[in-house]
Motif scaffolding. Structure first.
Motif, PDB file in Angstrom:
ATOM      1  N   LEU A 309       1.068  -1.434   0.236  1.00 31.82           N
ATOM      2  CA  LEU A 309      -0.129  -0.439   0.398  1.00 31.82           C
ATOM      3  C   LEU A 309       0.801   1.352  -0.048  1.00 31.82           C
ATOM      4  N   ALA A 310       2.154   1.459   0.761  1.00 32.42           N
ATOM      5  CA  ALA A 310       2.797   2.550   0.332  1.00 32.42           C
ATOM      6  C   ALA A 310       2.925   2.587  -1.328  1.00 32.42           C
ATOM      7  N   ASP A 311       3.619   1.328  -1.371  1.00 31.01           N
ATOM      8  CA  ASP A 311       4.333   1.676  -2.584  1.00 31.01           C
ATOM      9  C   ASP A 311       3.136   1.482  -3.716  1.00 31.01           C
ATOM     10  N   VAL A 312       1.899   1.839  -3.095  1.00 35.53           N
ATOM     11  CA  VAL A 312       1.446   1.813  -4.385  1.00 35.53           C
ATOM     12  C   VAL A 312       0.566   3.902  -3.905  1.00 35.53           C
ATOM     13  N   ALA A 313       0.777   4.323  -2.773  1.00 30.36           N
ATOM     14  CA  ALA A 313       0.675   6.166  -2.238  1.00 30.36           C
ATOM     15  C   ALA A 313       2.045   6.186  -3.139  1.00 30.36           C
ATOM     16  N   ALA A 314       3.049   5.705  -2.703  1.00 27.20           N
ATOM     17  CA  ALA A 314       4.576   6.538  -3.468  1.00 27.20           C
ATOM     18  C   ALA A 314       4.300   6.391  -5.360  1.00 27.20           C
ATOM     19  N   GLY A 315       3.534   5.566  -6.202  1.00 31.76           N
ATOM     20  CA  GLY A 315       3.427   5.395  -7.414  1.00 31.76           C
ATOM     21  C   GLY A 315       4.314   4.934  -7.641  1.00 31.76           C
ATOM     22  N   ARG A 316       4.733   3.004  -7.067  1.00 30.43           N
ATOM     23  CA  ARG A 316       5.786   2.561  -7.327  1.00 30.43           C
ATOM     24  C   ARG A 316       4.858   0.858  -6.722  1.00 30.43           C
ATOM     25  N   LEU A 317       3.998   0.543  -7.378  1.00 28.12           N
ATOM     26  CA  LEU A 317       3.335   0.001  -6.957  1.00 28.12           C
ATOM     27  C   LEU A 317       4.241  -1.538  -8.465  1.00 28.12           C
ATOM     28  N   ASP A 318       5.040  -2.415  -7.487  1.00 28.55           N
ATOM     29  CA  ASP A 318       5.223  -3.386  -8.198  1.00 28.55           C
ATOM     30  C   ASP A 318       4.096  -4.988  -8.236  1.00 28.55           C
ATOM     31  N   PRO A 319       3.900  -5.213  -8.912  1.00 33.46           N
ATOM     32  CA  PRO A 319       2.552  -6.167  -9.031  1.00 33.46           C
ATOM     33  C   PRO A 319       3.042  -7.775  -8.865  1.00 33.46           C
ATOM     34  N   GLU A 320       4.564  -8.024  -8.688  1.00 30.27           N
ATOM     35  CA  GLU A 320       4.894  -9.000  -8.959  1.00 30.27           C
ATOM     36  C   GLU A 320       5.574  -9.130  -7.182  1.00 30.27           C
ATOM     37  N   LYS A 321       4.966  -8.246  -6.240  1.00 30.20           N
ATOM     38  CA  LYS A 321       4.685  -8.632  -4.457  1.00 30.20           C
ATOM     39  C   LYS A 321       3.580  -9.093  -4.106  1.00 30.20           C
ATOM     40  N   LEU A 322       2.717  -9.582  -5.146  1.00 31.12           N
ATOM     41  CA  LEU A 322       1.734  -9.534  -4.757  1.00 31.12           C
ATOM     42  C   LEU A 322       1.264 -10.849  -4.382  1.00 31.12           C
TER      43      LEU A 322
END
Ligand code: AMP
Ligand code: GLY
Length: 438
Positions: A309-322
């Motif tokens: 969620l912190a990644d999403v807020a920072a604009g750096r979502l890494d789909p591999e982490k899910l």
């Protein structure tokens, strides 16, 4: 990280519960929270629709991240206000939240981008024209109030008089509030529903596991509609070929459409689908996680939610982490007597600890409050949907066995729940669809 979760339902308890399992989380607040979130974090009283009050809370607490559960603060522009302060938040901007906040906006978006959806018969802001349109449409028909209507804004009907009455209630008698002043008419789609929810930072996206909820109050899909009496998730809900079709014909074009319209979207996007004979079609967008879908989703998470969620807020979502636990999960809702109609609150709840032990399940709270010590402590009911017993297991049968075993231990006056979660859900013909908690 210090995290503020906004909302007070089962969805928010699910988020808080998963966030407590992150080694990165040092402090959790839930505003307003409920009797369950109070054990995992600090409750902060607030009216969730009051953006100014939420800003004041964030100003005081200075959270490293804020996560919004329900739609009301989104439609009221919470994300815009937080972004203006450069406060990290997982929530779409007000304009993007119009995908849920205005069904007419949403239908225009779907049609403009040629997304698969029900055939539209027009949007109306005068009752006279809406009645006239009933003479030319095909039946069954779906009537949707444009704005948020506390879940009472959609009617699926075969009956012209019922349609006229619904239009009158919304457009002439003001019974649906401001949201019912304009309406939309569309074709009724047939098939099974599927909730496809994704998380995006505006550039990349990652799917949640697929879920299906059970909207009717009673077994066999009888009775009135509710906010959801239970939900389940299995990988079988979304076979690989269907998944490909949904990604290629629905998700990717939706993401391209948002980008083309200059609507940056950050947060959870809930795509409500009907799996029709001619392929999956979009029924609706919600700009948040579903409730109780969130509980079933969170139970299968096998990653650090705070980090993602912190990644999403920072604009750096890494789909591999899910990463996801294989198998299945179930959330069984225990509701107050009378829900979704009138119900009494303040009923003492017993067996909460026994239930978690008996079913090896998690009891997530929704409409509950912790009583003060002077009143004897303990947990009492305070809403229509009271608890959501949730479990993840290698198979759907095992997850169902766990939640139903846990349910036998819990008691409160008037409690009722469905015995057939995980079974086929029929279409909603003839009923007001999707009523949320009263
Ligand atoms: P809401 O969450 O209030 O927008 O209600 C959405 C629900 O209304 C969906 O979950 C469906 O059950 C039903 N619904 C909406 N649009 C259609 C449609 N075109 N055909 C059939 N059912 C629909
Ligand atoms: N369970 C349906 C919703 O959250 O809209």
């Amino acid at each position: 990280m210090k995290i503020l979760v906004v909302g007070g339902g089962g969805r928010e308890h699910a988020l808080v519960w998963r966030l407590t399992q992150s080694t990165k989380v040092e402090k959790l607040w839930c505003a307003p929270g409920n009797g369950g979130t109070a054990s995992d974090g600090e409750s902060i009283p607030v009216d969730v629709g009051d953006v100014a009050a939420l800003i004041a809370i964030a100003h005081k607490l200075q959270p490293d991240l804020t996560v919004i559960g329900p739609e009301l603060p989104l439609v009221h522009g919470i994300a815009d206000a937080f972004r203006a302060q450069k406060w990290p938040i997982v929530a779409p901007l007000r304009q993007a939240a119009q995908l849920e906040g205005s069904k007419i906006f949403s239908k225009d978006f779907l049609e403009r981008h040629n997304l698969p959806t029900a055939k539209g018969y027009g949007a109306y802001d005068a009752a006279r024209q809406a009645y006239a349109a009933l003479e030319t449409v095909e039946w069954p028909l779906v009537i949707k109030a444009d704005g948020l209507c506390a879940g009472k804004g959609v009617l699926v009907t075969e009956d012209k008089q019922e349609a006229r009455d619904f239009i009158a209630r919304g457009m002439e008698k003001n019974e649906l509030g401001a949201g019912g002043k304009r309406i939309l008419l569309e074709e009724a789609l047939e098939g099974e529903e599927l909730s496809f929810i994704l998380l995006t930072d505006g550039r990349r996206w990652a799917p949640m596991v697929p879920t299906r909820d059970h909207k009717r109050a009673f077994d066999g899909n009888e009775g009135p509609n509710t906010g959801g009496m239970g939900a389940y998730s299995t990988d079988d809900l979304l076979p690989p070929a269907l998944r490909e079709t949904i990604i290629n014909t629905i998700v990717e074009p939706t993401m391209r459409g948002l980008a083309a319209d200059g609507i940056p979207y950050q947060g959870f996007l809930y795509i409500g689908l009907m799996l029709t004979k001619s392929g999956p079609k979009i029924l609706e967008f919600n700009c948040r996680l579903g409730d109780p879908e969130a509980q079933a989703i969170v139970a299968r998470m096998d990653f650090d939610l705070a980090e993602v969620l912190a990644d999403v807020a920072a604009g750096r979502l890494d789909p591999e982490k899910l990463k996801w636990r294989p198998g299945a999960s179930v959330c069984l809702v225990l509701a107050s007597g009378g829900y979704p109609g009138k119900f009494e609150a303040g009923k003492r709840i017993s067996g909460l600890t026994d239930a978690e032990e008996a079913g090896q399940a998690k009891v997530l709270h929704a409409g509950t409050t912790r009583q003060s010590a002077e009143n004897g402590g303990g947990i009492v009911t305070s809403g229509g949907r009271v608890l959501g017993i949730t479990a993840a297991r290698p198979t759907l049968d095992a997850a169902l066995a766990a939640v139903y075993q846990a349910a036998t231990k819990i008691h409160f006056d008037g409690m009722h729940y469905r015995k057939d979660i995980g079974a086929y859900t029929a279409p909603l013909l003839g009923k007001v669809a999707g009523s949320k908690d009263l």
